[in-house]
Design a protein around this motif. Structure first.
Motif, PDB file in Angstrom:
ATOM      1  N   ILE A  44      23.270 110.799   7.426  1.00 17.12           N
ATOM      2  CA  ILE A  44      23.706 109.404   7.551  1.00 17.12           C
ATOM      3  C   ILE A  44      25.159 109.289   7.124  1.00 17.12           C
ATOM      4  O   ILE A  44      25.466 109.111   5.949  1.00 17.12           O
ATOM      5  CB  ILE A  44      22.845 108.471   6.680  1.00 17.12           C
ATOM      6  N   TYR A  71      27.560 107.682  12.085  1.00 15.32           N
ATOM      7  CA  TYR A  71      26.333 107.048  12.576  1.00 15.32           C
ATOM      8  C   TYR A  71      26.566 105.547  12.756  1.00 15.32           C
ATOM      9  O   TYR A  71      26.182 104.957  13.772  1.00 15.32           O
ATOM     10  CB  TYR A  71      25.191 107.307  11.594  1.00 15.32           C
ATOM     11  N   LYS A  76      22.981 104.225   0.995  1.00 19.17           N
ATOM     12  CA  LYS A  76      22.869 104.185   2.454  1.00 19.17           C
ATOM     13  C   LYS A  76      21.446 103.838   2.889  1.00 19.17           C
ATOM     14  O   LYS A  76      21.244 103.065   3.837  1.00 19.17           O
ATOM     15  CB  LYS A  76      23.293 105.536   3.043  1.00 19.17           C
ATOM     16  N   TYR A 129      16.737 106.337  11.345  1.00 19.68           N
ATOM     17  CA  TYR A 129      17.447 106.378  12.625  1.00 19.68           C
ATOM     18  C   TYR A 129      16.722 105.570  13.699  1.00 19.68           C
ATOM     19  O   TYR A 129      17.285 104.648  14.285  1.00 19.68           O
ATOM     20  CB  TYR A 129      17.594 107.835  13.100  1.00 19.68           C
TER      21      TYR A 129
END
Length: 456
Positions: A19, A23, A150, A239
């Motif tokens: 990540i 991205y 994140k 994702y």
């Protein structure tokens, strides 16, 4: 090397490499090219990663050494191939780490235009340099907390996007209106899925770093299989779900490389403060992924030096057990790319860096699967498969699928105008070291000796 990385460090390192700010920005390019069908590209990319990780786990548990896949390639494929792939992997990160800083610069510049894109990239460069000259334990600890930030951001985005979809935020229920009413599910055709796969693979790169870290974790037999098992749900949670919700609330034809599509989606619904919060997330993502990238590049370069495929002084360790020289050389390489970027700050330059990184990274992943295939065949021949503490399931189908689907993705680059030029850089990154090894290295290389396999 010192085994200073704890189990929780290793689990989050495998996330840190995945990540990145690329991205948060690169998804815009994928949506622009593939439309809502981008979700299929991410699913295929996740399946490829899972196959590679299963192969890497078998090798890393059997032989937990730092710089692992370079050593595996040397032992189970050939030293010539190991030299080419090892140097290409190092250059992969030298291209990708600056692209992370540049991506963060592009996004941060939208929120704080007082500082230019290059200025932000330089700021991030100084932070990454500082973190990577500290001890391995401090690296692991910083990566742990940066990755948590994140993960929390993506969970918050997913919850907010779902609330928008069902009408809790906004004026009405959206459902699949945005998802299917802007040219359909695949407005540019299903071929676009394969066109974007190289960039998708770049977004997933970094998961293999747990193999490079195997020689520095305290309990590889326990930690590595756990990390591999967890990678599947991480890919789905971090994702697949966020991207699916993104394309459900944000028209794909509004996406691009000028800003983060996640922040732009939130702004479309008047959530400006939450969108601004993504600036902080991008900052942590850039630092985290670059952190992992420099960690991986330093260990790969150190492995090449130990195999006499790079100058010996690059293989030396400092008092903390870190390959300090190889880390510094990697940092210098990244700085050179950043300064070159100052001459071309267009989105084309950023896409080019991603494509080069995608090609060289995919070659490294193919080598991991290939090495595991040869390793297992060697054990089968010696009737010693039962000695493995971790086995890649469904051998050889998982392994061969991982190889062939990545070869197909790389062939697609030949027919993609935006990505074709990256082959002209990516191929020499592999072929020149291989040619040097074949023609100019006259002494027999003192590679890592293969451990004798004994029956129990």
């Amino acid at each position: 090397m010192h085994r200073s990385l704890k189990n929780r460090h290793l689990q989050l390192i495998s996330l840190g490499g995945i990540i990145g700010s690329g991205y948060f920005l690169g998804t815009g390019y994928i949506l622009e090219k593939a439309g809502p069908a981008a979700i299929l590209a991410y699913l295929l990319g996740g399946l490829i990663v899972f196959c590679v990780m299963l192969c890497l786990a078998e090798l890393a548990v059997a032989k937990p050494v730092s710089g692992s896949f370079v050593n595996y390639t040397n032992e189970y494929i050939s030293p010539v191939w190991a030299c080419g792939v090892g140097w290409a992997y190092w250059m992969n990160w030298i291209a990708y780490v600056p692209s992370e800083m540049i991506a963060a610069g592009i996004i941060m510049h939208n929120f704080m235009p007082q500082i230019g894109q290059v200025g932000w990239a330089i700021i991030f460069g100084f932070i990454i340099t500082l973190i990577n000259v500290l001890s391995v334990g401090k690296f692991g600890e910083s990566e742990f907390w940066l990755s948590l930030i994140k993960i929390a951001a993506l969970i918050i985005f997913s919850g907010t996007a779902f609330a928008i979809c069902i009408g809790l935020i906004g004026s009405h229920y959206i459902g699949t209106d945005i998802l299917l009413n802007n040219g359909g599910f695949a407005p540019n055709g299903y071929w676009s899925i394969f066109i974007t796969m190289v960039i998708i693979l770049v977004n997933f790169q970094g998961s293999e770093i747990i193999g490079l870290a195997a020689g520095e974790c305290k309990d590889p037999e326990k930690s590595i299989p756990i990390a591999v098992r967890n990678v599947s749900w991480r890919i789905i949670a971090l994702y697949i779900i966020p991207v699916f919700l993104l394309i459900s609330i944000f028209p794909w034809n509004h996406a691009g490389l000028s800003e983060s599509p996640f922040a732009a989606a939130l702004q479309e619904y008047g959530l400006d403060q939450l969108a601004s919060g993504f600036a902080f997330v991008v900052l942590t993502a850039a630092i985290s992924c670059s952190n992992s990238g420099l960690y991986g590049s330093g260990r790969a370069l150190q492995a090449l030096a130990r195999l006499n495929m790079a100058p010996k002084w690059l293989g030396r360790l400092n008092a903390q057990g870190m390959p300090q020289n190889s880390i510094f050389v990697s940092i210098i390489g990244c700085w050179l790319i950043i300064f070159l970027y100052t001459y071309d700050t267009s989105s084309l330059a950023y896409t080019y860096l991603l494509a080069v990184s995608g090609f060289t990274g995919a070659m490294a992943w193919i080598s991991i699967c290939w090495s595991q295939y040869n390793f297992r065949r060697k054990l089968i021949k010696a009737n010693l498969v039962h000695t493995l503490k971790y086995k890649t399931p469904f051998f050889p189908y998982i392994t061969l699928f991982g190889i062939f689907i990545q070869v197909l993705c790389l062939l697609v680059m030949v027919f993609t105008e935006d990505l074709r030029s990256a082959l002209y850089t990516g191929l020499p990154m592999m072929l020149v070291p291989m040619l040097w090894y074949k023609l100019f290295r006259t002494k027999k290389l003192a590679g890592l000796p293969a451990s004798p396999i004994r029956k129990k």
